[in-house]
Write an enzyme that holds these catalytic residues in place. Sequence first.
Site, short mmCIF file in Angstrom:
data_model
loop_
_atom_site.label_atom_id
_atom_site.label_comp_id
_atom_site.label_asym_id
_atom_site.label_seq_id
_atom_site.Cartn_x
_atom_site.Cartn_y
_atom_site.Cartn_z
NE ARG A 1 -3.66 1.14 1.40
CZ ARG A 1 -4.39 2.01 2.11
NH1 ARG A 1 -4.88 1.66 3.28
NH2 ARG A 1 -4.61 3.23 1.65
CG ASP B 1 -3.25 2.33 8.19
OD1 ASP B 1 -3.21 1.80 7.06
OD2 ASP B 1 -4.04 3.24 8.48
CD GLU C 1 -3.42 2.56 -1.73
OE1 GLU C 1 -2.55 2.48 -0.83
OE2 GLU C 1 -4.59 2.91 -1.51
CD GLU D 1 -3.04 9.86 4.36
OE1 GLU D 1 -2.38 8.86 4.65
OE2 GLU D 1 -4.09 9.82 3.70
NE ARG E 1 0.23 -0.81 5.10
CZ ARG E 1 -0.79 0.01 5.30
NH1 ARG E 1 -2.02 -0.49 5.45
NH2 ARG E 1 -0.61 1.30 5.36
CE1 TYR F 1 -4.98 6.53 1.43
CE2 TYR F 1 -2.68 6.81 2.01
CZ TYR F 1 -4.02 6.76 2.38
OH TYR F 1 -4.35 6.94 3.69
NE ARG G 1 -10.13 5.87 0.85
CZ ARG G 1 -9.17 5.69 1.75
NH1 ARG G 1 -8.35 4.65 1.64
NH2 ARG G 1 -9.00 6.54 2.74
NE ARG H 1 -7.68 10.88 4.84
CZ ARG H 1 -7.50 9.54 4.86
NH1 ARG H 1 -6.56 8.98 4.12
NH2 ARG H 1 -8.25 8.79 5.63
#
Length: 383
Positions: free
Chosen positions: A49, A74, A362, A235, A68, A340, A311, A251
């Site tokens: 990510r 996260d 993404e 962000e 990850r 993103y 999204r 953001r």
Amino acid sequence: MEGVRLAALLAVLLQAAAGRSQLPQIDPLIYDEQLLWVGGGAGEVNTYRIPLLTFTSHGSLLAFAEARKHSSGDVGAKFIAVRRSEDKGATWSPTSFVVDDGSLVDGLNLGSVVVDEQKGSVMLIYSLCFHLYQCSPSSTMLVESLDDGQTWSPPRNLSVQLGVKSFAPGPGFGLQKRYPPAKGRLVVCGHGTIEGDGVFCILSDDHGQTWRNGAALKSIPYNQPKKSLDFNPDECQPVELQDGSIVINVRNQNNYHCRCRMVVRSLDGGETLPVEELVFDYTLVDPVVAAGALQKDGVLYFSNPANSHQRINMTLRWSLTDGRSWVNEALQIWQGPSGYSSMTALVGNSVEDKKYVFVIYEKGHKSSVETISVAKIHLYGGR
Ligand SMILES: *[C@@H]1O[C@H](CO)[C@@H](O)[C@H](O)[C@H]1NC(C)=O
Ligand SMILES: *[C@@H]1O[C@H](CO)[C@@H](O)[C@H](O)[C@H]1NC(C)=O
């Protein structure tokens, strides 16, 4: 006849004044698209990510992502993955890992990549223990490459200079000022913790040797629990305009005022972000996500999933007025799940380099964003 010639001359002069001399009208087309990372597969990585993309002084492209290790969350242990392209995005090196945080419970988070064009270096700034989950304090870390992203220095702890406040750079790129004021300065912006949120910039006037805290645009109420619709800048992506100001596309975490992007401008090289310079851009409808922005040859570009709630619908927009208005046509890059994104352009003087921008994002095929893809966009492809 004379009038027509005069009008044509005037048009050329106006275009030149806007820094877009000789360039035809923008009508973008996806020229090429490649998947760089696919998660959930074999090996040590569960999910890729937070993609970042940059040009280098040597004309390469570098793509980064959080790898990850154990889950898609996260928090948790991660690598920083990198792939390089030396042929303008046609082929990419195999993945290598720049940083491995081991088995940290609250591991690393990307991040901002910044190129020092004067020194020819690439720096990657990321955080450790950002969420303060079973760890303390939070640290801001830097790794540097002097060989076009092939090898990287050991991590350096910038919190020794900056303090240990949680700071999540980007995600996206930081910039080196090309125009006054503060030409040559490195400006990296990011956001704070959930409560102590806001946009914060860190500055270096010596090519990344020393860093200090610069501009801040704090959330309200600051350092207190937030409610829905509170003012909560999160962000962000800074870009320098040709007049030397820095616009930061932000953001809007709690949908304050609109379901759209906040934009704030620094007129002093990232020292301050005055409230008078804050606007809400209703055209840039946003589902609360990290977005991409780029200034190239006097045109401002913006990428995000252009939808107020979901999204989906990764879209490229462009502005001929430094973001005061956006051209009506937009390029839909991907209609499905999209998260993103980050943009770059090669800075060479060749005609070829002027024709393209690159968007890394993404990209999902079912319900989540399970891949990271890079699109090479021909700016004048449609005509
Ligand atoms: C970074 O430096 C700060 C301030 O000296 C320190 O508190 C923190 O533990 C350091 N972080 C790491 C990862 O070494
Ligand atoms: C996708 O973005 C375009 C351009 O902003 C917009 O016109 C369209 O309504 C969007 N579609 C969806 C499904 O969000």
